[in-house]
Design an enzyme around this catalytic site. Sequence first.
Site, mmCIF file in Angstrom:
data_model
loop_
_atom_site.group_PDB
_atom_site.id
_atom_site.type_symbol
_atom_site.label_atom_id
_atom_site.label_comp_id
_atom_site.label_asym_id
_atom_site.label_seq_id
_atom_site.Cartn_x
_atom_site.Cartn_y
_atom_site.Cartn_z
ATOM 1 N N CYS A 78 96.470 7.279 -26.168
ATOM 2 C CA CYS A 78 95.710 7.797 -27.306
ATOM 3 C C CYS A 78 96.341 9.140 -27.659
ATOM 4 O O CYS A 78 96.081 10.161 -27.018
ATOM 5 C CB CYS A 78 94.227 7.972 -27.025
ATOM 6 S SG CYS A 78 93.435 8.712 -28.484
ATOM 7 N N CYS A 92 88.360 12.367 -30.856
ATOM 8 C CA CYS A 92 88.619 10.936 -30.729
ATOM 9 C C CYS A 92 87.375 10.093 -30.934
ATOM 10 O O CYS A 92 86.307 10.419 -30.417
ATOM 11 C CB CYS A 92 89.182 10.655 -29.344
ATOM 12 S SG CYS A 92 89.707 8.952 -29.138
ATOM 13 N N CYS A 104 94.047 11.981 -29.044
ATOM 14 C CA CYS A 104 93.528 12.812 -27.950
ATOM 15 C C CYS A 104 94.605 13.730 -27.399
ATOM 16 O O CYS A 104 94.368 14.914 -27.149
ATOM 17 C CB CYS A 104 93.044 11.929 -26.794
ATOM 18 S SG CYS A 104 91.336 11.435 -26.917
HETATM 19 NI NI1 NFE Z 1 91.411 9.168 -27.679
HETATM 20 FE FE1 NFE Z 1 90.755 9.880 -24.572
HETATM 21 C C1 NFE Z 1 90.304 8.727 -23.288
HETATM 22 C C2 NFE Z 1 90.311 11.423 -23.747
HETATM 23 S S1 NFE Z 1 92.730 10.013 -24.035
HETATM 24 S S2 NFE Z 1 91.041 8.168 -25.974
HETATM 25 O O1 NFE Z 1 90.059 7.936 -22.615
HETATM 26 O O2 NFE Z 1 89.970 12.432 -23.319
HETATM 27 O O3 NFE Z 1 93.859 10.816 -23.766
#
Ligand code: NFE
Length: 500
Positions: free
Chosen positions: A494, A60, A497
């Site tokens: 997200c 991410c 992720c």
């Molecule tokens: Ni892609 Fe992350 C956060 C992580 S989310 S943003 O905050 O680990 O599930």
Amino acid sequence: MAKVVLDPVTRIEGHLRIETEVVGGRVAEARSQGEMFRGLEALLLGRDPLDAPVITQRICGVCPVSHAIASCRGLEAALGLSPPANGRLLRSLVLGANYLQSHVLHFYQLSALDYVDVEAVLAYGGRDPVLVDLKRWVRAEVASNRVLPAAPLLPRLPGDYPADPAFNVGAVRHYLEALEIRQEAHRMAALFGGKMPHPSSLVPGGVTTGVSAEAVEDYRTRLRRVRRFIENTYLPDVFEVARRFPAYAGLGRWGGALLSFGAFEEGTGATWLPGGVVVGGRIEPLDTGKIREEVGTSRYAAGPPRHPKEGETRPDVGRAGAYSWLKAPRYAGRPCEVGPLARLVVARAAGSEPVRDALGRGLAEARLPATALDSALGRHLARAIEAHLVAARLETWLGALQPGQPSVGAYARKATGVGEGLAEAPRGALGHWLEVREGKLARYQCVVPSTWNFSPRGDDGTPGPVEKALAGTPVHPDRGGLEVARVVRSFDPCIACAVH
Ligand code: NFE
Ligand code: MG
């Protein structure tokens, strides 16, 4: 019974499909579907352990810091390393800056258009060159029927947004200012992270950038600007949205367990926000041995619930009954909500007075009862309150740094080891579990915040937090699922992720 489907849910990260069955104008059932396989866990196997923090950050671009920290902690446990106090504090300073940019991003760039009429700028008669430019853009978007919030939110109905031009134009200005604030927060993170996103200085054993007086002063100056924005703009805007959309204090209720691993290591290694699990208002100590991932409705090879230290990732695209690429994480058999709301409620239940006071003040300013924390508005409020608390705490960590002292220890290779790396990402509890055999990664499993929140049904058919929180949401036949989108976005999805 009607089906209302949002596919894709826009203004989030990653690919999410939400399918609802609507009965009598309200959601009776919802399914949360992660629509993409990525396979980063499988890709890590056989690699050098030092590759893990570098590669897992690529899960991410919004929360790479948390993945780096979870990965480094997992490797430190496996290899027997321990970072010095400066290393722990620098990680918290990089992570804190990342929280600030992520929370501001979520409210302004991703969620604000749920509550603000961006078309109001068309009636703006002033000369502000930025707004004049934006007007031209909005006019073109409207003409091409691609209004900024994107297709699933059209058509808009009268009454969906406040008709107050001062509120709408003010919010659009703040949307633009938020972009600069996020840039400042990115620069703060880069001062000690080396770069953003995907910092290069976070390694097993600490942080390689070290502590220089210039970097500390630079960070402090930028933090002041970000703090002013949080205090004078972000928090007041969230209060204003809460006052103007009181119905959303009654929507998006989860009512289940809240989980936090405990956030932000301080110099001693203890976390600033304590972790734990709150069930029915009562706190239980955290025991990560109670975590399992289930795959009964996930597109993976069938198997029993597994602890992530024994987990595996074997895709099975066409599996009957499976509807998501997310696994279903459970704690003691229960789905859990994670994120800013969970972190603050857990910290309050563990006795944190600053958190209790901040939640009380925030609820009063937003004119919400205490019970409204568990709602779509409550999540926005908790996120803003957390940004405010973190921004203040960053000053303390800056002050605790010891110039001239090391921030990283020596790396030691080891042929075998197992490790658990826990962190709190902006969106909630994050864990990396790994095993090193013959000097190479032999197992790697991530259990990620949005995997908890957007979990599909477990083996026993229990819905995940978002699936459950959507039940009862009103769905107006002409609104294209706007109410559903507002509830879903309050969790700050997200899915990049979540599937990793
Ligand atoms: Ni892609 Fe992350 C956060 C992580 S989310 S943003 O905050 O680990 O599930
Ligand atoms: Mg995983």
